[in-house]
Design a protein around this motif. Structure first.
Motif, PDB file in Angstrom:
ATOM      1  N   GLY A   2      13.712  -7.464  15.779  1.00  7.44           N
ATOM      2  CA  GLY A   2      13.582  -7.865  17.175  1.00  7.44           C
ATOM      3  C   GLY A   2      13.940  -9.312  17.404  1.00  7.44           C
ATOM      4  O   GLY A   2      13.965  -9.784  18.547  1.00  7.44           O
ATOM      5  N   GLY A   3      14.241 -10.040  16.300  1.00  6.44           N
ATOM      6  CA  GLY A   3      14.655 -11.433  16.412  1.00  6.44           C
ATOM      7  C   GLY A   3      13.494 -12.400  16.545  1.00  6.44           C
ATOM      8  O   GLY A   3      12.355 -12.009  16.809  1.00  6.44           O
ATOM      9  N   LEU A   4      13.798 -13.656  16.356  1.00 10.10           N
ATOM     10  CA  LEU A   4      12.848 -14.742  16.589  1.00 10.10           C
ATOM     11  C   LEU A   4      13.330 -15.466  17.842  1.00 10.10           C
ATOM     12  O   LEU A   4      14.312 -16.205  17.823  1.00 10.10           O
ATOM     13  CB  LEU A   4      12.809 -15.695  15.396  1.00 10.10           C
ATOM     14  CG  LEU A   4      11.739 -16.793  15.429  1.00 10.10           C
ATOM     15  CD1 LEU A   4      10.339 -16.179  15.311  1.00 10.10           C
ATOM     16  CD2 LEU A   4      11.961 -17.798  14.296  1.00 10.10           C
ATOM     17  N   GLU A   5      12.665 -15.228  18.939  1.00 12.32           N
ATOM     18  CA  GLU A   5      13.112 -15.742  20.229  1.00 12.32           C
ATOM     19  C   GLU A   5      12.847 -17.250  20.353  1.00 12.32           C
ATOM     20  O   GLU A   5      12.027 -17.816  19.619  1.00 12.32           O
ATOM     21  CB  GLU A   5      12.380 -15.006  21.354  1.00 12.32           C
ATOM     22  CG  GLU A   5      12.727 -13.537  21.470  1.00 12.32           C
ATOM     23  CD  GLU A   5      14.170 -13.317  21.870  1.00 12.32           C
ATOM     24  OE1 GLU A   5      14.706 -14.120  22.658  1.00 12.32           O
ATOM     25  OE2 GLU A   5      14.775 -12.336  21.388  1.00 12.32           O
ATOM     26  N   PRO A   6      13.544 -17.917  21.274  1.00  6.76           N
ATOM     27  CA  PRO A   6      13.292 -19.342  21.500  1.00  6.76           C
ATOM     28  C   PRO A   6      11.812 -19.602  21.780  1.00  6.76           C
ATOM     29  O   PRO A   6      11.172 -18.869  22.536  1.00  6.76           O
ATOM     30  CB  PRO A   6      14.169 -19.665  22.711  1.00  6.76           C
ATOM     31  CG  PRO A   6      15.288 -18.676  22.620  1.00  6.76           C
ATOM     32  CD  PRO A   6      14.661 -17.413  22.087  1.00  6.76           C
ATOM     33  N   HIS A   7      11.277 -20.621  21.126  1.00  8.54           N
ATOM     34  CA  HIS A   7       9.883 -21.051  21.254  1.00  8.54           C
ATOM     35  C   HIS A   7       8.890 -20.059  20.640  1.00  8.54           C
ATOM     36  O   HIS A   7       7.679 -20.247  20.776  1.00  8.54           O
ATOM     37  CB  HIS A   7       9.513 -21.311  22.722  1.00  8.54           C
ATOM     38  CG  HIS A   7      10.476 -22.198  23.427  1.00  8.54           C
ATOM     39  ND1 HIS A   7      10.746 -23.475  23.016  1.00  8.54           N
ATOM     40  CD2 HIS A   7      11.274 -21.979  24.522  1.00  8.54           C
ATOM     41  CE1 HIS A   7      11.652 -24.019  23.820  1.00  8.54           C
ATOM     42  NE2 HIS A   7      11.998 -23.118  24.735  1.00  8.54           N
ATOM     43  N   GLU A   8       9.399 -19.041  19.956  1.00  7.60           N
ATOM     44  CA  GLU A   8       8.507 -18.093  19.282  1.00  7.60           C
ATOM     45  C   GLU A   8       8.172 -18.596  17.879  1.00  7.60           C
ATOM     46  O   GLU A   8       9.013 -19.190  17.187  1.00  7.60           O
ATOM     47  CB  GLU A   8       9.155 -16.717  19.196  1.00  7.60           C
ATOM     48  CG  GLU A   8       8.260 -15.662  18.534  1.00  7.60           C
ATOM     49  CD  GLU A   8       8.919 -14.301  18.431  1.00  7.60           C
ATOM     50  OE1 GLU A   8       8.300 -13.370  17.890  1.00  7.60           O
ATOM     51  OE2 GLU A   8      10.076 -14.172  18.902  1.00  7.60           O
ATOM     52  N   LYS A   9       6.942 -18.330  17.451  1.00  2.41           N
ATOM     53  CA  LYS A   9       6.461 -18.758  16.142  1.00  2.41           C
ATOM     54  C   LYS A   9       5.897 -17.560  15.392  1.00  2.41           C
ATOM     55  O   LYS A   9       5.181 -16.743  15.972  1.00  2.41           O
ATOM     56  CB  LYS A   9       5.380 -19.838  16.301  1.00  2.41           C
ATOM     57  CG  LYS A   9       4.833 -20.392  15.002  1.00  2.41           C
ATOM     58  CD  LYS A   9       3.826 -21.495  15.296  1.00  2.41           C
ATOM     59  CE  LYS A   9       3.283 -22.123  14.033  1.00  2.41           C
ATOM     60  NZ  LYS A   9       2.308 -23.214  14.317  1.00  2.41           N
ATOM     61  N   GLN A  10       6.241 -17.459  14.105  1.00  4.75           N
ATOM     62  CA  GLN A  10       5.718 -16.369  13.283  1.00  4.75           C
ATOM     63  C   GLN A  10       5.179 -16.909  11.970  1.00  4.75           C
ATOM     64  O   GLN A  10       5.688 -17.911  11.432  1.00  4.75           O
ATOM     65  CB  GLN A  10       6.801 -15.325  12.992  1.00  4.75           C
ATOM     66  CG  GLN A  10       7.196 -14.468  14.177  1.00  4.75           C
ATOM     67  CD  GLN A  10       8.049 -13.280  13.773  1.00  4.75           C
ATOM     68  OE1 GLN A  10       8.031 -12.846  12.620  1.00  4.75           O
ATOM     69  NE2 GLN A  10       8.804 -12.736  14.736  1.00  4.75           N
ATOM     70  N   GLN A  11       4.164 -16.240  11.467  1.00  7.43           N
ATOM     71  CA  GLN A  11       3.588 -16.574  10.177  1.00  7.43           C
ATOM     72  C   GLN A  11       4.197 -15.661   9.117  1.00  7.43           C
ATOM     73  O   GLN A  11       4.203 -14.439   9.276  1.00  7.43           O
ATOM     74  CB  GLN A  11       2.063 -16.396  10.206  1.00  7.43           C
ATOM     75  CG  GLN A  11       1.337 -16.917   8.984  1.00  7.43           C
ATOM     76  CD  GLN A  11       1.251 -18.436   8.962  1.00  7.43           C
ATOM     77  OE1 GLN A  11       1.473 -19.098   9.980  1.00  7.43           O
ATOM     78  NE2 GLN A  11       0.944 -18.991   7.803  1.00  7.43           N
TER      79      GLN A  11
ATOM     80  N   VAL B  53       3.306 -17.139  -1.273  1.00  3.27           N
ATOM     81  CA  VAL B  53       3.915 -18.246  -0.517  1.00  3.27           C
ATOM     82  C   VAL B  53       3.719 -17.943   0.958  1.00  3.27           C
ATOM     83  O   VAL B  53       4.059 -16.858   1.424  1.00  3.27           O
ATOM     84  CB  VAL B  53       5.412 -18.392  -0.846  1.00  3.27           C
ATOM     85  CG1 VAL B  53       6.099 -19.288   0.179  1.00  3.27           C
ATOM     86  CG2 VAL B  53       5.601 -18.948  -2.248  1.00  3.27           C
ATOM     87  N   GLU B  54       3.187 -18.911   1.672  1.00  2.00           N
ATOM     88  CA  GLU B  54       2.869 -18.681   3.083  1.00  2.00           C
ATOM     89  C   GLU B  54       3.253 -19.909   3.905  1.00  2.00           C
ATOM     90  O   GLU B  54       3.028 -21.051   3.482  1.00  2.00           O
ATOM     91  CB  GLU B  54       1.362 -18.408   3.218  1.00  2.00           C
ATOM     92  CG  GLU B  54       0.907 -18.008   4.606  1.00  2.00           C
ATOM     93  CD  GLU B  54      -0.572 -17.669   4.622  1.00  2.00           C
ATOM     94  OE1 GLU B  54      -0.917 -16.504   4.348  1.00  2.00           O
ATOM     95  OE2 GLU B  54      -1.378 -18.589   4.873  1.00  2.00           O
TER      96      GLU B  54
END
Length: 254
Positions: A189-198, A148-149
């Motif tokens: 480290g968190g998911l910062e505002p406007h940050e995107k991760q796969q 799942v991606e």
């Protein structure tokens, strides 16, 4: 005057005879006697509704109430004093109809309040965007494994430490999903505002069924059900299982 008094007294006595019996929880024997008297006057449907109400009221407030079949059986079989103490404040002096009615009103109020809170917070969940969800099988050595991606982006103004997802795999023109799963992703480290991760995950259980490997038109839907801020506080502090249970009990009391 004496004759009138006798008539009034007779009316009072007659009216008292048609009153519904009420629960007496002063002690276990009194509870059993009053309960038997009440149930003897109920039809099958009302008896079913009363049993549902009493069961809910007895277990109300316990963790995982929906799954506490064993706890209920243990309490009703071995702990009569607990039953009286637990149910007493909620049913003493009340008829079956009153017990059912009071619980119905209580559930209506709690469900409405929770749904209102959820409605106000749906926009908050929208600040976490999920895009490009994919379900496929990947060869790993001699084995093929499901994957799942998807991508997730924080469109809000505050860092996110953890996100709760719900994933469902379907195909067109089929109402029952092939697989579903809820999972949690913690972001170091968190998911910062406007940050995107796969994110790439390897689901188990239903997702590993070999026949799903050949679903050429599979559709994966991933939604955000909750997330936590930098301090670990959930944005939506609502017990969804409890809400579902309240809805089911409310429907069963109708």
């Amino acid at each position: 005057m004496k004759r009138l008094s006798l008539i009034v007294l007779g009316c009072v006595l007659l009216s008292g005879c048609i009153f519904d019996p009420v629960f007496d929880t002063s002690n276990w024997d009194a509870y059993q006697r009053s309960s038997a008297a009440i149930k003897a006057k109920l039809n099958n449907d009302d008896l079913r509704r009363l049993e549902i109400a009493l069961r809910y009221l007895l277990l109300e407030g316990t963790p995982n109430i929906a799954a506490d079949e064993q706890l209920y059986n243990n309490l009703t079989a071995t702990n009569p004093y607990f039953i009286v103490a637990r149910l007493g404040p909620k049913i003493d002096g009340r008829s079956a109809a009153a017990v059912i009615k009071n619980l119905t009103i209580k559930l209506d109020s709690e469900i409405s309040a929770t749904e209102a809170r959820l409605q106000n917070l749906r926009d908050v969940l929208g600040s976490v965007e999920v895009s490009s969800p994919r379900y496929y099988w990947k060869q790993s050595g001699y084995l093929a494994q499901p994957v799942v991606e998807f991508a997730v982006r924080n469109d809000g103004r505050s860092p996110i430490s953890r996100i709760y997802f719900r994933s469902v795999l379907t195909t067109p023109n089929r109402s029952i999903p092939w697989a579903r799963q809820e999972f949690v992703q913690t972001f170091k480290g968190g998911l910062e505002p406007h940050e995107k991760q796969q994110l790439t995950l390897q689901p188990r259980g239903q997702w590993s069924d070999p026949q799903l490997k050949d679903l050429y038109n599979a559709e994966l839907k991933v939604t955000v059900t909750n997330f936590e801020d930098a301090n670990g506080a959930k944005v939506i502090a609502v017990d969804s299982d409890q809400l579902d249970l309240e809805r089911k009990v409310r429907a069963a009391l109708q």
